[in-house]
Design an enzyme around this catalytic site. Structure first.
Site, PDB file in Angstrom:
ATOM      1  N   SER A 120       0.841  -1.185   0.033  1.00  0.00           N
ATOM      2  CA  SER A 120       0.174  -0.176   0.047  1.00  0.00           C
ATOM      3  C   SER A 120       0.797   1.260  -0.120  1.00  0.00           C
ATOM      4  O   SER A 120       1.940   1.415   0.396  1.00  0.00           O
ATOM      5  CB  SER A 120      -0.815   0.092   1.356  1.00  0.00           C
ATOM      6  OG  SER A 120      -1.544   1.174   1.674  1.00  0.00           O
TER       7      SER A 120
ATOM      8  N   GLU B 226       0.151   3.630   1.764  1.00  0.00           N
ATOM      9  CA  GLU B 226       0.237   4.174   3.072  1.00  0.00           C
ATOM     10  C   GLU B 226       1.636   3.762   3.530  1.00  0.00           C
ATOM     11  O   GLU B 226       1.931   4.505   5.004  1.00  0.00           O
ATOM     12  CB  GLU B 226      -0.898   3.402   3.875  1.00  0.00           C
ATOM     13  CG  GLU B 226      -1.013   3.819   5.228  1.00  0.00           C
ATOM     14  CD  GLU B 226      -1.554   5.153   5.587  1.00  0.00           C
ATOM     15  OE1 GLU B 226      -2.353   5.902   4.764  1.00  0.00           O
ATOM     16  OE2 GLU B 226      -1.327   5.883   6.741  1.00  0.00           O
TER      17      GLU B 226
ATOM     18  N   TYR C 192      -1.501   0.491  10.852  1.00  0.00           N
ATOM     19  CA  TYR C 192      -1.880  -0.202   9.350  1.00  0.00           C
ATOM     20  C   TYR C 192      -0.734   0.005   8.421  1.00  0.00           C
ATOM     21  O   TYR C 192      -0.180  -1.099   7.727  1.00  0.00           O
ATOM     22  CB  TYR C 192      -3.168   0.549   8.622  1.00  0.00           C
ATOM     23  CG  TYR C 192      -3.245   0.142   7.320  1.00  0.00           C
ATOM     24  CD1 TYR C 192      -3.931  -1.054   6.998  1.00  0.00           C
ATOM     25  CD2 TYR C 192      -2.863   0.873   6.232  1.00  0.00           C
ATOM     26  CE1 TYR C 192      -3.995  -1.615   5.361  1.00  0.00           C
ATOM     27  CE2 TYR C 192      -2.998   0.513   4.738  1.00  0.00           C
ATOM     28  CZ  TYR C 192      -3.614  -0.588   4.511  1.00  0.00           C
ATOM     29  OH  TYR C 192      -3.724  -1.177   3.378  1.00  0.00           O
TER      30      TYR C 192
HETATM   31  N1  GDD Z   1     -12.171   7.533   6.156  1.00  0.00           N
HETATM   32  C1  GDD Z   1     -12.558   8.939   6.296  1.00  0.00           C
HETATM   33  N2  GDD Z   1     -13.381   9.480   6.717  1.00  0.00           N
HETATM   34  N3  GDD Z   1     -11.427   9.681   5.891  1.00  0.00           N
HETATM   35  C2  GDD Z   1     -11.540  10.882   5.584  1.00  0.00           C
HETATM   36  C3  GDD Z   1     -12.544  11.523   6.318  1.00  0.00           C
HETATM   37  C4  GDD Z   1     -13.479  10.746   6.792  1.00  0.00           C
HETATM   38  O1  GDD Z   1     -14.813  11.243   7.263  1.00  0.00           O
HETATM   39  N4  GDD Z   1     -12.517  13.120   6.305  1.00  0.00           N
HETATM   40  C5  GDD Z   1     -11.403  13.096   5.838  1.00  0.00           C
HETATM   41  N5  GDD Z   1     -10.575  12.215   5.453  1.00  0.00           N
HETATM   42  C6  GDD Z   1      -9.310  12.175   4.945  1.00  0.00           C
HETATM   43  C7  GDD Z   1      -8.381  10.784   5.665  1.00  0.00           C
HETATM   44  O2  GDD Z   1      -7.620  11.566   6.720  1.00  0.00           O
HETATM   45  C8  GDD Z   1      -7.439  10.666   4.667  1.00  0.00           C
HETATM   46  O3  GDD Z   1      -6.393  11.521   4.523  1.00  0.00           O
HETATM   47  C9  GDD Z   1      -8.316  10.463   3.366  1.00  0.00           C
HETATM   48  O4  GDD Z   1      -9.428  11.090   3.488  1.00  0.00           O
HETATM   49  C10 GDD Z   1      -8.335   9.187   2.644  1.00  0.00           C
HETATM   50  O5  GDD Z   1      -8.907   8.436   3.834  1.00  0.00           O
HETATM   51  P1  GDD Z   1      -9.715   7.006   3.287  1.00  0.00           P
HETATM   52  O6  GDD Z   1     -10.620   7.107   2.377  1.00  0.00           O
HETATM   53  O7  GDD Z   1      -9.930   6.465   4.676  1.00  0.00           O
HETATM   54  O8  GDD Z   1      -8.236   6.014   2.914  1.00  0.00           O
HETATM   55  P2  GDD Z   1      -6.809   5.998   3.159  1.00  0.00           P
HETATM   56  O9  GDD Z   1      -6.002   6.833   2.399  1.00  0.00           O
HETATM   57  O10 GDD Z   1      -6.617   6.373   4.846  1.00  0.00           O
HETATM   58  O11 GDD Z   1      -6.344   4.461   3.043  1.00  0.00           O
HETATM   59  C11 GDD Z   1      -6.929   3.934   2.050  1.00  0.00           C
HETATM   60  O12 GDD Z   1      -5.875   3.908   0.883  1.00  0.00           O
HETATM   61  C12 GDD Z   1      -4.605   3.126   1.264  1.00  0.00           C
HETATM   62  C13 GDD Z   1      -3.726   3.531   0.133  1.00  0.00           C
HETATM   63  O13 GDD Z   1      -2.960   4.451   0.320  1.00  0.00           O
HETATM   64  C14 GDD Z   1      -7.234   2.388   2.162  1.00  0.00           C
HETATM   65  O14 GDD Z   1      -7.939   1.809   1.289  1.00  0.00           O
HETATM   66  C15 GDD Z   1      -6.077   1.599   2.636  1.00  0.00           C
HETATM   67  O15 GDD Z   1      -6.336   0.339   2.850  1.00  0.00           O
HETATM   68  C16 GDD Z   1      -5.038   1.824   1.466  1.00  0.00           C
HETATM   69  O16 GDD Z   1      -3.881   1.073   1.858  1.00  0.00           O
END
Ligand code: GDD
Length: 331
Positions: free
Chosen positions: A130, A132, A156
Protein backbone atom coordinates in the site's frame (compact mmCIF):
# COMPACT_ATOMS: atom_id res chain seq x y z
CA UNK A 1 2.17 -27.12 -15.22
CA UNK A 2 -1.40 -26.86 -14.01
CA UNK A 3 -3.76 -26.89 -17.03
CA UNK A 4 -6.72 -24.65 -16.21
CA UNK A 5 -5.44 -21.56 -14.46
CA UNK A 6 -6.71 -21.53 -10.90
CA UNK A 7 -6.52 -18.53 -8.62
CA UNK A 8 -7.13 -18.14 -4.90
CA UNK A 9 -8.09 -14.67 -3.64
CA UNK A 10 -7.99 -13.95 0.08
CA UNK A 11 -10.66 -11.38 0.92
CA UNK A 12 -12.62 -12.14 -2.26
CA UNK A 13 -15.74 -10.37 -0.97
CA UNK A 14 -14.00 -7.01 -0.55
CA UNK A 15 -14.07 -4.23 -3.13
CA UNK A 16 -10.92 -5.29 -5.01
CA UNK A 17 -11.46 -9.02 -4.42
CA UNK A 18 -14.83 -8.89 -6.15
CA UNK A 19 -13.53 -6.97 -9.19
CA UNK A 20 -10.50 -9.27 -9.42
CA UNK A 21 -12.71 -12.37 -9.29
CA UNK A 22 -14.82 -11.02 -12.18
CA UNK A 23 -11.69 -10.10 -14.15
CA UNK A 24 -10.09 -13.54 -13.71
CA UNK A 25 -13.30 -15.41 -14.56
CA UNK A 26 -13.43 -13.41 -17.82
CA UNK A 27 -9.84 -14.52 -18.47
CA UNK A 28 -10.94 -18.17 -18.13
CA UNK A 29 -9.60 -18.83 -14.64
CA UNK A 30 -11.29 -21.02 -12.08
CA UNK A 31 -11.54 -18.66 -9.12
CA UNK A 32 -11.59 -19.55 -5.43
CA UNK A 33 -11.79 -17.18 -2.51
CA UNK A 34 -11.56 -17.04 1.24
CA UNK A 35 -14.22 -15.40 3.36
CA UNK A 36 -14.40 -14.88 7.11
CA UNK A 37 -17.25 -15.92 9.34
CA UNK A 38 -19.47 -12.95 10.10
CA UNK A 39 -22.42 -12.84 12.51
CA UNK A 40 -24.52 -11.13 9.82
CA UNK A 41 -24.47 -13.51 6.87
CA UNK A 42 -26.76 -11.28 4.77
CA UNK A 43 -24.83 -9.11 2.30
CA UNK A 44 -21.57 -10.93 2.99
CA UNK A 45 -21.29 -11.88 -0.66
CA UNK A 46 -23.22 -8.86 -2.04
CA UNK A 47 -20.27 -7.65 -4.09
CA UNK A 48 -20.07 -11.07 -5.76
CA UNK A 49 -23.70 -11.10 -6.94
CA UNK A 50 -22.90 -10.98 -10.66
CA UNK A 51 -20.66 -14.09 -10.48
CA UNK A 52 -22.16 -15.84 -7.48
CA UNK A 53 -23.38 -18.91 -9.39
CA UNK A 54 -19.90 -19.45 -10.81
CA UNK A 55 -18.06 -19.28 -7.50
CA UNK A 56 -20.48 -20.22 -4.74
CA UNK A 57 -18.90 -23.68 -4.36
CA UNK A 58 -15.40 -22.16 -4.37
CA UNK A 59 -15.87 -19.87 -1.34
CA UNK A 60 -13.84 -21.18 1.57
CA UNK A 61 -14.04 -20.10 5.20
CA UNK A 62 -10.47 -19.20 6.15
CA UNK A 63 -8.60 -16.54 8.09
CA UNK A 64 -5.06 -15.24 7.71
CA UNK A 65 -4.58 -15.83 11.44
CA UNK A 66 -5.51 -19.51 11.14
CA UNK A 67 -2.75 -21.36 9.25
CA UNK A 68 -4.56 -24.74 8.98
CA UNK A 69 -7.50 -22.94 7.36
CA UNK A 70 -5.08 -21.43 4.81
CA UNK A 71 -3.64 -24.88 4.10
CA UNK A 72 -7.17 -26.21 3.56
CA UNK A 73 -7.89 -23.30 1.19
CA UNK A 74 -4.71 -24.04 -0.79
CA UNK A 75 -5.50 -27.76 -0.93
CA UNK A 76 -9.07 -27.17 -2.09
CA UNK A 77 -8.13 -24.59 -4.73
CA UNK A 78 -4.73 -25.95 -5.83
CA UNK A 79 -3.96 -22.54 -7.37
CA UNK A 80 -1.18 -21.37 -9.65
CA UNK A 81 -1.73 -17.79 -8.43
CA UNK A 82 -2.65 -16.48 -4.97
CA UNK A 83 -3.78 -12.86 -4.48
CA UNK A 84 -3.51 -11.73 -0.86
CA UNK A 85 -6.10 -8.97 -0.53
CA UNK A 86 -7.41 -9.80 2.96
CA UNK A 87 -6.48 -7.35 5.73
CA UNK A 88 -7.79 -4.96 8.35
CA UNK A 89 -7.61 -2.25 5.72
CA UNK A 90 -9.02 0.87 7.42
CA UNK A 91 -6.27 3.30 8.43
CA UNK A 92 -8.15 5.24 11.14
CA UNK A 93 -9.56 2.05 12.69
CA UNK A 94 -5.98 0.72 12.86
CA UNK A 95 -5.40 3.32 15.63
CA UNK A 96 -8.32 1.80 17.59
CA UNK A 97 -7.20 -1.80 17.01
CA UNK A 98 -3.42 -1.64 16.46
CA UNK A 99 -2.65 -5.14 17.72
CA UNK A 100 -5.33 -6.83 15.67
CA UNK A 101 -4.23 -4.79 12.64
CA UNK A 102 -0.61 -5.87 13.14
CA UNK A 103 -1.76 -9.48 13.35
CA UNK A 104 -4.17 -9.54 10.41
CA UNK A 105 -2.38 -7.11 8.08
CA UNK A 106 1.18 -8.08 9.08
CA UNK A 107 1.52 -11.57 10.58
CA UNK A 108 -1.36 -12.79 8.41
CA UNK A 109 0.82 -12.32 5.32
CA UNK A 110 3.61 -14.33 6.92
CA UNK A 111 1.13 -17.10 7.75
CA UNK A 112 0.08 -17.19 4.10
CA UNK A 113 3.69 -17.25 2.89
CA UNK A 114 4.45 -20.17 5.19
CA UNK A 115 1.32 -22.02 4.08
CA UNK A 116 2.35 -21.56 0.42
CA UNK A 117 5.94 -22.60 1.17
CA UNK A 118 4.67 -25.79 2.82
CA UNK A 119 1.98 -26.59 0.25
CA UNK A 120 3.65 -25.61 -3.04
CA UNK A 121 6.40 -22.97 -3.20
CA UNK A 122 6.03 -22.73 -6.99
CA UNK A 123 2.72 -20.84 -6.57
CA UNK A 124 2.92 -17.19 -7.65
CA UNK A 125 1.77 -14.75 -4.98
CA UNK A 126 0.53 -11.17 -5.26
CA UNK A 127 0.78 -9.09 -2.06
CA UNK A 128 -1.50 -6.08 -1.64
CA UNK A 129 1.08 -3.58 -0.48
CA UNK A 130 0.00 0.00 0.00
CA UNK A 131 0.99 3.61 -0.59
CA UNK A 132 0.20 4.12 3.11
CA UNK A 133 3.66 2.53 3.65
CA UNK A 134 5.32 5.75 2.41
CA UNK A 135 3.87 7.81 5.24
CA UNK A 136 5.17 11.32 4.80
CA UNK A 137 8.14 10.45 2.54
CA UNK A 138 7.95 12.33 -0.75
CA UNK A 139 10.64 12.55 -3.43
CA UNK A 140 11.88 16.03 -4.41
CA UNK A 141 9.63 16.04 -7.51
CA UNK A 142 6.50 15.51 -5.38
CA UNK A 143 5.94 11.81 -6.20
CA UNK A 144 6.31 8.50 -4.39
CA UNK A 145 7.83 5.57 -6.29
CA UNK A 146 9.43 2.15 -5.62
CA UNK A 147 12.65 3.78 -4.36
CA UNK A 148 10.97 6.29 -1.98
CA UNK A 149 11.83 5.48 1.67
CA UNK A 150 9.07 3.79 3.66
CA UNK A 151 8.17 5.90 6.69
CA UNK A 152 4.69 4.77 7.85
CA UNK A 153 2.52 6.97 10.07
CA UNK A 154 -0.22 4.51 11.13
CA UNK A 155 -0.39 1.03 12.69
CA UNK A 156 -1.88 -0.09 9.37
CA UNK A 157 1.08 1.37 7.44
CA UNK A 158 3.55 -0.27 9.84
CA UNK A 159 1.86 -3.67 9.38
CA UNK A 160 1.91 -3.27 5.58
CA UNK A 161 5.64 -2.46 5.69
CA UNK A 162 6.24 -5.70 7.59
CA UNK A 163 4.28 -7.64 4.94
CA UNK A 164 6.12 -5.90 2.10
CA UNK A 165 9.51 -6.72 3.62
CA UNK A 166 8.72 -10.31 4.53
CA UNK A 167 7.49 -10.91 0.95
CA UNK A 168 10.80 -9.61 -0.41
CA UNK A 169 12.63 -11.75 2.14
CA UNK A 170 10.78 -14.92 1.03
CA UNK A 171 11.43 -14.05 -2.61
CA UNK A 172 15.16 -13.71 -1.96
CA UNK A 173 15.52 -16.52 0.59
CA UNK A 174 13.50 -19.24 -1.11
CA UNK A 175 13.33 -18.09 -4.73
CA UNK A 176 9.54 -17.87 -4.48
CA UNK A 177 7.60 -15.79 -7.02
CA UNK A 178 6.08 -12.99 -4.93
CA UNK A 179 5.17 -9.55 -6.29
CA UNK A 180 4.27 -6.52 -4.20
CA UNK A 181 1.76 -4.18 -5.80
CA UNK A 182 2.19 -0.83 -4.04
CA UNK A 183 -1.31 0.39 -4.79
CA UNK A 184 -2.45 3.94 -4.22
CA UNK A 185 -6.07 4.56 -3.15
CA UNK A 186 -8.58 2.82 -5.37
CA UNK A 187 -12.29 3.38 -5.23
CA UNK A 188 -15.58 2.43 -6.90
CA UNK A 189 -19.29 2.14 -6.11
CA UNK A 190 -18.32 -0.99 -4.15
CA UNK A 191 -16.02 0.92 -1.80
CA UNK A 192 -16.94 0.68 1.90
CA UNK A 193 -18.83 3.83 2.87
CA UNK A 194 -16.47 4.55 5.77
CA UNK A 195 -13.72 5.43 3.26
CA UNK A 196 -13.81 9.06 2.26
CA UNK A 197 -14.81 8.86 -1.43
CA UNK A 198 -17.89 6.73 -1.00
CA UNK A 199 -18.78 8.45 2.28
CA UNK A 200 -18.87 11.79 0.45
CA UNK A 201 -20.72 10.51 -2.62
CA UNK A 202 -23.35 8.53 -0.71
CA UNK A 203 -23.99 11.39 1.72
CA UNK A 204 -24.15 14.04 -0.99
CA UNK A 205 -26.73 11.98 -2.90
CA UNK A 206 -28.77 11.49 0.27
CA UNK A 207 -28.63 15.24 0.99
CA UNK A 208 -29.73 15.92 -2.59
CA UNK A 209 -32.69 13.55 -2.12
CA UNK A 210 -33.64 15.14 1.21
CA UNK A 211 -32.71 12.03 3.20
CA UNK A 212 -29.86 13.64 5.17
CA UNK A 213 -28.93 17.20 6.22
CA UNK A 214 -25.21 17.29 6.99
CA UNK A 215 -21.93 15.61 6.11
CA UNK A 216 -19.26 15.57 8.82
CA UNK A 217 -15.71 14.78 7.71
CA UNK A 218 -12.20 14.90 9.17
CA UNK A 219 -9.16 16.45 7.48
CA UNK A 220 -10.17 18.24 4.26
CA UNK A 221 -6.62 19.20 3.29
CA UNK A 222 -5.11 15.75 2.81
CA UNK A 223 -4.44 14.85 -0.82
CA UNK A 224 -4.72 11.40 -2.38
CA UNK A 225 -4.04 9.83 -5.77
CA UNK A 226 -7.40 8.16 -6.37
CA UNK A 227 -7.86 5.55 -9.10
CA UNK A 228 -10.61 3.06 -9.95
CA UNK A 229 -10.44 -0.44 -8.39
CA UNK A 230 -11.39 -2.02 -11.74
CA UNK A 231 -8.24 -0.61 -13.36
CA UNK A 232 -6.09 -1.63 -10.39
CA UNK A 233 -7.12 -5.31 -10.34
CA UNK A 234 -5.95 -5.54 -13.96
CA UNK A 235 -2.55 -4.24 -12.79
CA UNK A 236 -2.42 -6.96 -10.11
CA UNK A 237 -2.91 -9.64 -12.73
CA UNK A 238 -0.43 -8.05 -15.14
CA UNK A 239 2.25 -8.07 -12.45
CA UNK A 240 1.86 -11.83 -11.99
CA UNK A 241 2.17 -12.50 -15.75
CA UNK A 242 5.72 -11.23 -15.82
CA UNK A 243 8.62 -13.68 -16.04
CA UNK A 244 10.19 -12.36 -12.83
CA UNK A 245 8.46 -11.13 -9.69
CA UNK A 246 9.09 -7.61 -8.38
CA UNK A 247 7.68 -4.55 -6.65
CA UNK A 248 5.45 -2.11 -8.55
CA UNK A 249 3.74 1.18 -7.74
CA UNK A 250 0.24 1.42 -9.22
CA UNK A 251 -1.24 4.93 -9.33
CA UNK A 252 -2.80 7.49 -11.65
CA UNK A 253 -0.13 10.17 -11.05
CA UNK A 254 -2.83 12.79 -10.36
CA UNK A 255 -3.75 13.90 -6.86
CA UNK A 256 -6.64 15.87 -5.37
CA UNK A 257 -7.48 17.09 -1.89
CA UNK A 258 -10.45 15.82 0.09
CA UNK A 259 -11.89 19.34 -0.31
CA UNK A 260 -11.60 19.10 -4.12
CA UNK A 261 -13.38 15.74 -3.93
CA UNK A 262 -16.21 17.36 -1.93
CA UNK A 263 -16.41 20.32 -4.33
CA UNK A 264 -16.58 18.06 -7.38
CA UNK A 265 -19.30 15.78 -5.99
CA UNK A 266 -21.53 18.55 -4.59
CA UNK A 267 -20.97 20.60 -7.77
CA UNK A 268 -22.12 17.68 -9.94
CA UNK A 269 -25.26 17.44 -7.84
CA UNK A 270 -25.75 21.22 -8.15
CA UNK A 271 -25.39 21.93 -4.44
CA UNK A 272 -23.29 24.44 -2.52
CA UNK A 273 -21.06 22.26 -0.32
CA UNK A 274 -20.45 25.05 2.23
CA UNK A 275 -24.09 24.73 3.32
CA UNK A 276 -23.72 21.08 4.28
CA UNK A 277 -20.15 20.03 5.03
CA UNK A 278 -18.25 20.46 8.30
CA UNK A 279 -15.18 18.97 9.90
CA UNK A 280 -14.92 17.23 13.28
CA UNK A 281 -11.96 15.91 15.29
CA UNK A 282 -13.60 12.53 15.64
CA UNK A 283 -12.69 11.73 12.01
CA UNK A 284 -9.09 12.99 12.35
CA UNK A 285 -6.18 10.58 12.75
CA UNK A 286 -3.61 10.83 15.60
CA UNK A 287 -0.96 11.06 12.87
CA UNK A 288 -1.99 11.87 9.30
CA UNK A 289 -0.49 11.01 5.96
CA UNK A 290 -0.89 14.37 4.23
CA UNK A 291 -0.01 13.84 0.56
CA UNK A 292 0.09 10.93 -1.86
CA UNK A 293 0.91 11.04 -5.58
CA UNK A 294 2.39 8.01 -7.26
CA UNK A 295 4.78 7.57 -10.14
CA UNK A 296 3.83 4.25 -11.78
CA UNK A 297 6.28 4.49 -14.71
CA UNK A 298 7.88 1.14 -13.86
CA UNK A 299 4.56 -0.71 -14.04
CA UNK A 300 3.48 1.14 -17.20
CA UNK A 301 6.80 0.55 -18.99
CA UNK A 302 7.11 -3.11 -18.04
CA UNK A 303 3.49 -4.23 -18.49
CA UNK A 304 1.76 -1.63 -20.67
CA UNK A 305 -0.77 -0.93 -17.88
CA UNK A 306 -2.68 2.30 -18.13
CA UNK A 307 -5.80 3.37 -16.19
CA UNK A 308 -9.04 3.86 -18.13
CA UNK A 309 -10.86 5.91 -15.50
CA UNK A 310 -10.05 9.45 -14.40
CA UNK A 311 -10.87 10.97 -11.01
CA UNK A 312 -13.93 12.58 -12.59
CA UNK A 313 -15.29 9.54 -14.50
CA UNK A 314 -14.80 7.40 -11.40
CA UNK A 315 -16.78 9.83 -9.22
CA UNK A 316 -19.47 10.18 -11.92
CA UNK A 317 -19.95 6.39 -11.84
CA UNK A 318 -20.20 6.45 -8.05
CA UNK A 319 -22.75 9.29 -8.11
CA UNK A 320 -24.88 7.45 -10.71
CA UNK A 321 -24.69 4.30 -8.63
CA UNK A 322 -26.13 5.96 -5.50
CA UNK A 323 -28.77 7.90 -7.47
CA UNK A 324 -29.95 4.63 -9.05
CA UNK A 325 -29.75 2.78 -5.74
CA UNK A 326 -32.14 5.22 -4.04
CA UNK A 327 -34.46 5.49 -7.04
CA UNK A 328 -34.76 1.65 -7.08
CA UNK A 329 -35.56 1.64 -3.35
CA UNK A 330 -38.34 4.18 -3.86
CA UNK A 331 -39.99 2.06 -6.62
N1 GDD B 1 -12.30 7.58 6.03
C1 GDD B 1 -12.40 8.93 6.15
N2 GDD B 1 -13.51 9.47 6.69
N3 GDD B 1 -11.37 9.70 5.72
C2 GDD B 1 -11.49 11.04 5.81
C3 GDD B 1 -12.62 11.65 6.35
C4 GDD B 1 -13.69 10.83 6.81
O1 GDD B 1 -14.71 11.31 7.32
N4 GDD B 1 -12.44 13.00 6.30
C5 GDD B 1 -11.24 13.22 5.77
N5 GDD B 1 -10.65 12.04 5.47
C6 GDD B 1 -9.31 11.87 4.89
C7 GDD B 1 -8.39 10.93 5.68
O2 GDD B 1 -7.86 11.61 6.82
C8 GDD B 1 -7.37 10.63 4.61
O3 GDD B 1 -6.40 11.65 4.56
C9 GDD B 1 -8.16 10.63 3.30
O4 GDD B 1 -9.42 11.26 3.62
C10 GDD B 1 -8.44 9.25 2.73
O5 GDD B 1 -8.97 8.44 3.75
P1 GDD B 1 -9.57 6.98 3.43
O6 GDD B 1 -10.55 7.06 2.33
O7 GDD B 1 -10.03 6.40 4.73
O8 GDD B 1 -8.32 6.19 2.81
P2 GDD B 1 -6.80 6.07 3.32
O9 GDD B 1 -5.95 6.90 2.40
O10 GDD B 1 -6.68 6.31 4.77
O11 GDD B 1 -6.49 4.53 3.08
C11 GDD B 1 -6.89 3.85 1.88
O12 GDD B 1 -5.86 3.90 0.94
C12 GDD B 1 -4.67 3.16 1.26
C13 GDD B 1 -3.68 3.34 0.10
O13 GDD B 1 -2.98 4.53 0.28
C14 GDD B 1 -7.25 2.42 2.27
O14 GDD B 1 -7.85 1.79 1.16
C15 GDD B 1 -6.04 1.61 2.64
O15 GDD B 1 -6.42 0.24 2.87
C16 GDD B 1 -5.03 1.70 1.49
O16 GDD B 1 -3.90 0.93 1.77
Amino acid sequence: MKEVKRALITGINGQSGSYLAEFLINKGYEVFGTIKRNSVSENQTARLDSIYDKIKDNLIYADLLDVPSLLHALKKSNPSEVYNLAAQSHVRISFDQPVYTAQATGIGTLNLLEAIRIYDPSIKMYQASSSEMFGNSIDADGYQRETTPLNPVSPYGCAKVFSYNICRNYRNSYGMYISNGILFNHESPRRGTNFVTNKVVKSAVRIKLGMEKKLVLGNLNATRDWGHAKDYVEAMWMMLQKEESGDYVCSTGVSHSVLELVQYVFGKLEMDWTQYVSSDDKFMRPEELEDLKGDSSKLRNETGWTPKYTFETMLDEMISHWLEYYSDIKK
